[in-house]
Design a protein around this motif. Structure first.
Motif, mmCIF file in Angstrom:
data_model
loop_
_atom_site.group_PDB
_atom_site.id
_atom_site.type_symbol
_atom_site.label_atom_id
_atom_site.label_comp_id
_atom_site.label_asym_id
_atom_site.label_seq_id
_atom_site.Cartn_x
_atom_site.Cartn_y
_atom_site.Cartn_z
ATOM 1 N N VAL A 5 9.826 10.918 -15.504
ATOM 2 C CA VAL A 5 9.127 11.835 -16.419
ATOM 3 C C VAL A 5 9.755 11.618 -17.791
ATOM 4 C CG1 VAL A 5 8.536 14.230 -16.936
ATOM 5 C CG2 VAL A 5 8.731 13.478 -14.548
ATOM 6 N N HIS A 6 8.918 11.526 -18.805
ATOM 7 C CA HIS A 6 9.379 11.091 -20.127
ATOM 8 C C HIS A 6 8.745 11.972 -21.199
ATOM 9 C CE1 HIS A 6 9.207 8.158 -23.631
ATOM 10 N NE2 HIS A 6 10.466 8.090 -23.292
ATOM 11 N N ALA A 7 9.548 12.438 -22.133
ATOM 12 C CA ALA A 7 9.031 13.242 -23.249
ATOM 13 C C ALA A 7 9.774 12.837 -24.515
ATOM 14 C CB ALA A 7 9.210 14.728 -22.974
ATOM 15 N N HIS A 8 9.099 12.107 -25.365
ATOM 16 C CA HIS A 8 9.712 11.651 -26.612
ATOM 17 C C HIS A 8 9.201 12.499 -27.767
ATOM 18 C CE1 HIS A 8 11.586 8.641 -29.297
ATOM 19 N NE2 HIS A 8 10.597 8.979 -30.108
ATOM 20 N N SER A 9 10.125 13.101 -28.512
ATOM 21 C CA SER A 9 9.786 13.903 -29.687
ATOM 22 C C SER A 9 8.826 15.044 -29.332
ATOM 23 C CB SER A 9 9.193 13.014 -30.792
ATOM 24 O OG SER A 9 9.255 13.656 -32.044
ATOM 25 N N VAL A 10 9.097 15.692 -28.202
ATOM 26 C CA VAL A 10 8.346 16.877 -27.785
ATOM 27 C C VAL A 10 9.218 18.114 -27.961
ATOM 28 C CG1 VAL A 10 7.224 18.044 -25.845
ATOM 29 C CG2 VAL A 10 6.910 15.582 -26.178
ATOM 30 N N PHE A 11 10.408 18.091 -27.369
ATOM 31 C CA PHE A 11 11.306 19.233 -27.487
ATOM 32 C C PHE A 11 11.863 19.381 -28.894
ATOM 33 C CE2 PHE A 11 12.543 19.350 -22.699
ATOM 34 C CZ PHE A 11 11.246 19.731 -22.395
ATOM 35 N N SER A 12 11.759 18.345 -29.692
ATOM 36 C CA SER A 12 12.149 18.459 -31.102
ATOM 37 C C SER A 12 11.189 19.361 -31.867
ATOM 38 C CB SER A 12 12.195 17.071 -31.752
ATOM 39 O OG SER A 12 10.971 16.391 -31.561
ATOM 40 N N HIS A 13 10.021 19.635 -31.268
ATOM 41 C CA HIS A 13 9.029 20.519 -31.891
ATOM 42 C C HIS A 13 8.790 21.778 -31.051
ATOM 43 C CE1 HIS A 13 8.272 17.297 -34.665
ATOM 44 N NE2 HIS A 13 7.884 16.488 -33.709
ATOM 45 N N SER A 14 9.732 22.100 -30.172
ATOM 46 C CA SER A 14 9.505 23.189 -29.219
ATOM 47 C C SER A 14 10.588 24.256 -29.314
ATOM 48 C CB SER A 14 9.496 22.636 -27.787
ATOM 49 O OG SER A 14 8.501 21.646 -27.623
ATOM 50 N N PRO A 15 10.194 25.530 -29.289
ATOM 51 C CA PRO A 15 11.182 26.618 -29.227
ATOM 52 C C PRO A 15 11.767 26.700 -27.821
ATOM 53 C CG PRO A 15 8.984 27.512 -29.112
ATOM 54 C CD PRO A 15 8.813 26.037 -29.340
ATOM 55 N N ARG A 30 -1.853 32.537 -30.878
ATOM 56 C CA ARG A 30 -1.324 33.566 -29.975
ATOM 57 C C ARG A 30 0.076 33.216 -29.475
ATOM 58 N NH1 ARG A 30 -5.071 30.706 -26.940
ATOM 59 N NH2 ARG A 30 -4.264 29.734 -25.026
ATOM 60 N N ASP A 31 0.455 31.920 -29.532
ATOM 61 C CA ASP A 31 1.781 31.511 -29.085
ATOM 62 C C ASP A 31 2.107 30.172 -29.739
ATOM 63 O OD1 ASP A 31 0.369 29.516 -27.631
ATOM 64 O OD2 ASP A 31 0.337 30.753 -25.832
ATOM 65 N N HIS A 32 3.311 29.647 -29.452
ATOM 66 C CA HIS A 32 3.743 28.430 -30.126
ATOM 67 C C HIS A 32 2.884 27.224 -29.740
ATOM 68 C CE1 HIS A 32 6.434 25.663 -32.196
ATOM 69 N NE2 HIS A 32 6.281 24.862 -31.155
ATOM 70 N N VAL A 33 2.519 27.124 -28.471
ATOM 71 C CA VAL A 33 1.722 25.976 -28.047
ATOM 72 C C VAL A 33 0.364 25.976 -28.742
ATOM 73 C CG1 VAL A 33 0.566 24.883 -26.080
ATOM 74 C CG2 VAL A 33 2.920 25.698 -25.849
ATOM 75 N N SER A 34 -0.255 27.143 -28.837
ATOM 76 C CA SER A 34 -1.533 27.230 -29.548
ATOM 77 C C SER A 34 -1.368 26.860 -31.017
ATOM 78 C CB SER A 34 -2.095 28.648 -29.435
ATOM 79 O OG SER A 34 -2.323 29.002 -28.107
ATOM 80 N N TYR A 35 -0.276 27.336 -31.607
ATOM 81 C CA TYR A 35 0.015 26.997 -32.999
ATOM 82 C C TYR A 35 0.185 25.494 -33.174
ATOM 83 C CZ TYR A 35 3.322 25.897 -36.767
ATOM 84 O OH TYR A 35 3.973 25.303 -37.814
#
Length: 261
Positions: A167-177, A44-49
């Motif tokens: 707060v830390h996010a490694h290689s998360v936004f690289s897979h996010s629209p 239904r959306d990118h996160v679900s995908y």
């Protein structure tokens, strides 16, 4: 370096050249394309995908699901993240939120360094969090009381205000629209303690912004900086991270100092 940053990996020219240089990867790419198309049509959306992508990847290998080919590479990338934050003053007393903690590639080091109960990892994939629990057991970290929580989105509304120094996010936004990144930046300010910061990596391009299979997204630095500013935050490219062998770049997001001081 300039060529890598300006390259459009979604272009047909790039894909044909890549296929000519790597014929053995054509069949795996075709299988992944077919799988991802099927998963995307059902989501239904990118996160679900992407949750479905992680479920599929984690079933084959928890290491592969977080982008590492084997345990040695997993350890090396985790150590790289940990050493970087340690050099930037990460203290045992700090409270840390790791967005997209995966199977604790860096998290197992953060958990061991921080005081008990000071690490909170979240991920959209329950399957990878099962692997994270195994990492806790394998490394004897149960007494450090890490929190590991599945999330449906990046609003993170269940977390308390002003809780986290890092707060830390490694290689998360690289897979996010863009809309997923925007959602996270709209809410992360509420979570930061005074003087806290949010570090995240991203695939940087100086050319046209693009994606590959809607799994790998490439952004210009100014695009993400503008998104942060939209939510009253300040973002800067971390030049010292660029000296590392990791292919992604890193931005640090902070609150502006009161009264511009």
């Amino acid at each position: 370096m300039t060529d890598r940053l300006s390259r459009d990996r979604s272009s047909i020219v790039h894909r044909l050249r890549y296929a000519a240089r790597n014929p053995g990867r054509i069949a795996p790419y075709a299988r992944r394309l077919a799988r991802d198309t099927w998963l995307r049509l059902r989501a239904r959306d990118h996160v679900s995908y992407y949750r479905a992508v992680m479920r599929s990847d984690a079933a084959r290998s928890p290491y592969g699901a977080v982008g590492t080919a084997d345990h040695d590479h997993w350890l090396a990338i985790g150590r790289l993240q940990f050493d970087y934050l340690l050099s930037h003053g990460l203290k045992p007393s700090h409270r840390m939120l790791e967005i997209g903690c995966g199977n604790l590639r860096a998290g197992h080091l953060f958990i061991g360094h921080l005081e008990p109960g000071h690490y909170h990892g979240v991920d959209i994939s329950p399957d990878i969090l099962f692997a994270a629990q195994e990492t806790v057991v394998r490394n004897g970290l149960q007494d450090r009381l890490p929190y590991l929580t599945p999330v449906r989105d990046l609003r993170l509304a269940f977390l308390p205000e002003g809780r986290f120094d890092v707060v830390h996010a490694h290689s998360v936004f690289s897979h996010s629209p863009p809309e997923v990144i925007d959602e996270c930046l709209a809410n992360v300010d509420r979570l930061l303690a005074p003087g806290g910061f949010f570090d995240f990596t991203f695939n940087r391009t100086t050319g046209r912004e693009h994606h590959v299979l809607r799994e790998d997204f490439y952004y210009r630095t100014e695009t993400l900086t503008a998104l942060a500013e939209k939510h009253g935050l300040t973002a800067r490219l971390m030049d010292d991270w660029e000296k590392n062998p990791h292919k992604q770049s890193k931005l640090r997001v902070t609150r502006p100092a009161p009264n511009g001081g």
